[in-house]
Design a protein around this motif. Structure first.
Motif, PDB file in Angstrom:
ATOM      1  N   GLY A 100      54.514  31.006  26.875  1.00 53.47           N
ATOM      2  CA  GLY A 100      55.503  30.542  27.843  1.00 53.47           C
ATOM      3  C   GLY A 100      56.420  31.606  28.405  1.00 53.47           C
ATOM      4  N   ARG A 101      56.307  32.849  27.944  1.00 53.51           N
ATOM      5  CA  ARG A 101      57.175  33.927  28.430  1.00 53.51           C
ATOM      6  C   ARG A 101      56.409  34.839  29.368  1.00 53.51           C
ATOM      7  N   ALA A 102      57.025  35.172  30.501  1.00 56.35           N
ATOM      8  CA  ALA A 102      56.400  36.039  31.494  1.00 56.35           C
ATOM      9  C   ALA A 102      56.568  37.507  31.109  1.00 56.35           C
ATOM     10  N   HIS A 103      55.510  38.287  31.384  1.00 54.26           N
ATOM     11  CA  HIS A 103      55.511  39.719  31.098  1.00 54.26           C
ATOM     12  C   HIS A 103      54.812  40.456  32.235  1.00 54.26           C
ATOM     13  N   ARG A 104      54.996  41.783  32.256  1.00 49.63           N
ATOM     14  CA  ARG A 104      54.324  42.646  33.225  1.00 49.63           C
ATOM     15  C   ARG A 104      53.694  43.817  32.486  1.00 49.63           C
ATOM     16  N   LEU A 105      52.481  44.142  32.840  1.00 52.59           N
ATOM     17  CA  LEU A 105      51.799  45.318  32.323  1.00 52.59           C
ATOM     18  C   LEU A 105      51.719  46.315  33.477  1.00 52.59           C
ATOM     19  N   HIS A 106      52.476  47.407  33.376  1.00 59.21           N
ATOM     20  CA  HIS A 106      52.477  48.454  34.401  1.00 59.21           C
ATOM     21  C   HIS A 106      51.707  49.628  33.825  1.00 59.21           C
ATOM     22  N   GLU A 107      50.568  49.949  34.432  1.00 60.49           N
ATOM     23  CA  GLU A 107      49.688  50.980  33.890  1.00 60.49           C
ATOM     24  C   GLU A 107      49.205  51.914  34.981  1.00 60.49           C
ATOM     25  N   VAL A 108      49.028  53.174  34.602  1.00 62.05           N
ATOM     26  CA  VAL A 108      48.330  54.153  35.426  1.00 62.05           C
ATOM     27  C   VAL A 108      47.034  54.450  34.678  1.00 62.05           C
ATOM     28  N   SER A 109      45.929  53.969  35.224  1.00 60.25           N
ATOM     29  CA  SER A 109      44.625  54.080  34.569  1.00 60.25           C
ATOM     30  C   SER A 109      43.863  55.294  35.069  1.00 60.25           C
ATOM     31  N   ARG A 110      43.128  55.931  34.158  1.00 59.00           N
ATOM     32  CA  ARG A 110      42.274  57.069  34.516  1.00 59.00           C
ATOM     33  C   ARG A 110      40.816  56.636  34.458  1.00 59.00           C
ATOM     34  N   PHE A 111      40.049  57.098  35.439  1.00 55.97           N
ATOM     35  CA  PHE A 111      38.628  56.775  35.541  1.00 55.97           C
ATOM     36  C   PHE A 111      37.827  58.041  35.787  1.00 55.97           C
ATOM     37  N   VAL A 112      36.567  58.035  35.353  1.00 56.22           N
ATOM     38  CA  VAL A 112      35.634  59.118  35.656  1.00 56.22           C
ATOM     39  C   VAL A 112      34.330  58.503  36.153  1.00 56.22           C
ATOM     40  N   ARG A 113      33.648  59.263  36.998  1.00 57.08           N
ATOM     41  CA  ARG A 113      32.319  58.851  37.463  1.00 57.08           C
ATOM     42  C   ARG A 113      31.311  59.820  36.860  1.00 57.08           C
ATOM     43  N   GLU A 114      30.334  59.245  36.178  1.00 56.96           N
ATOM     44  CA  GLU A 114      29.287  60.052  35.566  1.00 56.96           C
ATOM     45  C   GLU A 114      28.052  59.183  35.370  1.00 56.96           C
ATOM     46  N   PRO A 115      26.920  59.798  35.064  1.00 53.40           N
ATOM     47  CA  PRO A 115      25.704  59.013  34.856  1.00 53.40           C
ATOM     48  C   PRO A 115      25.806  58.128  33.610  1.00 53.40           C
ATOM     49  N   ASP A 116      25.279  56.915  33.725  1.00 55.62           N
ATOM     50  CA  ASP A 116      25.202  56.030  32.561  1.00 55.62           C
ATOM     51  C   ASP A 116      23.941  56.383  31.771  1.00 55.62           C
ATOM     52  N   ALA A 117      23.602  55.581  30.776  1.00 61.13           N
ATOM     53  CA  ALA A 117      22.443  55.853  29.923  1.00 61.13           C
ATOM     54  C   ALA A 117      21.136  55.903  30.717  1.00 61.13           C
ATOM     55  N   ALA A 118      21.084  55.207  31.855  1.00 59.97           N
ATOM     56  CA  ALA A 118      19.876  55.191  32.685  1.00 59.97           C
ATOM     57  C   ALA A 118      19.897  56.286  33.753  1.00 59.97           C
ATOM     58  N   GLY A 119      20.970  57.090  33.773  1.00 63.34           N
ATOM     59  CA  GLY A 119      21.063  58.167  34.756  1.00 63.34           C
ATOM     60  C   GLY A 119      21.680  57.757  36.079  1.00 63.34           C
ATOM     61  N   VAL A 120      22.181  56.527  36.171  1.00 60.87           N
ATOM     62  CA  VAL A 120      22.810  56.037  37.402  1.00 60.87           C
ATOM     63  C   VAL A 120      24.290  56.401  37.377  1.00 60.87           C
ATOM     64  N   SER A 121      24.789  56.984  38.466  1.00 56.55           N
ATOM     65  CA  SER A 121      26.193  57.373  38.545  1.00 56.55           C
ATOM     66  C   SER A 121      27.074  56.126  38.636  1.00 56.55           C
ATOM     67  N   ARG A 122      28.031  56.014  37.707  1.00 53.14           N
ATOM     68  CA  ARG A 122      28.938  54.865  37.640  1.00 53.14           C
ATOM     69  C   ARG A 122      30.338  55.327  37.301  1.00 53.14           C
ATOM     70  N   TRP A 123      31.314  54.488  37.679  1.00 56.61           N
ATOM     71  CA  TRP A 123      32.695  54.703  37.280  1.00 56.61           C
ATOM     72  C   TRP A 123      32.933  54.068  35.919  1.00 56.61           C
ATOM     73  N   PHE A 124      33.748  54.738  35.095  1.00 56.42           N
ATOM     74  CA  PHE A 124      34.131  54.224  33.783  1.00 56.42           C
ATOM     75  C   PHE A 124      35.642  54.348  33.606  1.00 56.42           C
ATOM     76  N   TYR A 125      36.229  53.357  32.952  1.00 56.49           N
ATOM     77  CA  TYR A 125      37.639  53.405  32.569  1.00 56.49           C
ATOM     78  C   TYR A 125      37.760  54.322  31.361  1.00 56.49           C
ATOM     79  N   VAL A 126      38.703  55.286  31.415  1.00 65.07           N
ATOM     80  CA  VAL A 126      38.904  56.211  30.305  1.00 65.07           C
ATOM     81  C   VAL A 126      40.104  55.763  29.457  1.00 65.07           C
ATOM     82  N   ASP A 127      41.268  55.698  30.079  1.00 64.27           N
ATOM     83  CA  ASP A 127      42.478  55.297  29.361  1.00 64.27           C
ATOM     84  C   ASP A 127      43.595  55.042  30.367  1.00 64.27           C
ATOM     85  N   GLY A 128      44.741  54.678  29.839  1.00 67.76           N
ATOM     86  CA  GLY A 128      45.875  54.410  30.704  1.00 67.76           C
ATOM     87  C   GLY A 128      47.180  54.857  30.079  1.00 67.76           C
TER      88      GLY A 128
END
Length: 133
Positions: A100-128
């Protein structure tokens, strides 16, 4: 559950044309911003598998992410998106209620683009980081 969703939780339009296509694995999010919005929607929908799959291996939690009891996500406000080459940051504020209480999550997220296990270039969340109030 997703069949009943019409409007996308991220606020970007209709679910099927917005985050739904990424959640279904039909395509990868083309930008870090699209990935961040789709991850917010995954949190709203308690889609832990998608969150794990889009988390960078260097920082991915061992245990799947699960919704906290009593948590209700209320909305997303993207403040800033900056990309340079294969790295990007997205600053956002997500509003939610818990017990019942309202909150806010204020984040600056870091992302990288690199190949996944299949070799396809994708974006991934690293941290915030959480800016000072």
């Amino acid at each position: 559950m997703t069949a009943a969703i019409v409007d996308c939780p991220c606020g970007g339009g209709k679910y099927a044309q917005c985050c739904g296509r990424y959640h279904a694995g039909k395509e990868a999010a083309p930008t870090a911003l699209a990935l961040m919005r789709s991850r917010y929607s995954a949190y709203v929908m308690d889609n832990g598998a998608y969150l794990q799959a889009t988390w960078h291996a260097s920082s991915r939690p061992q245990e799947p992410v699960a919704a906290e009891a009593g948590l209700k996500w209320l909305g997303l406000d993207v403040r800033r998106h900056e990309a340079e080459g294969n790295s990007a940051t997205v600053e956002f504020v997500a509003r939610y209620k818990i017990d019942g209480r309202a909150h806010r999550l204020h984040e600056v997220s870091r992302f990288v683009r690199e190949p996944d296990a299949a070799g396809v270039s994708r974006w991934f969340y690293v941290d915030g980081s959480f800016p000072e109030k």
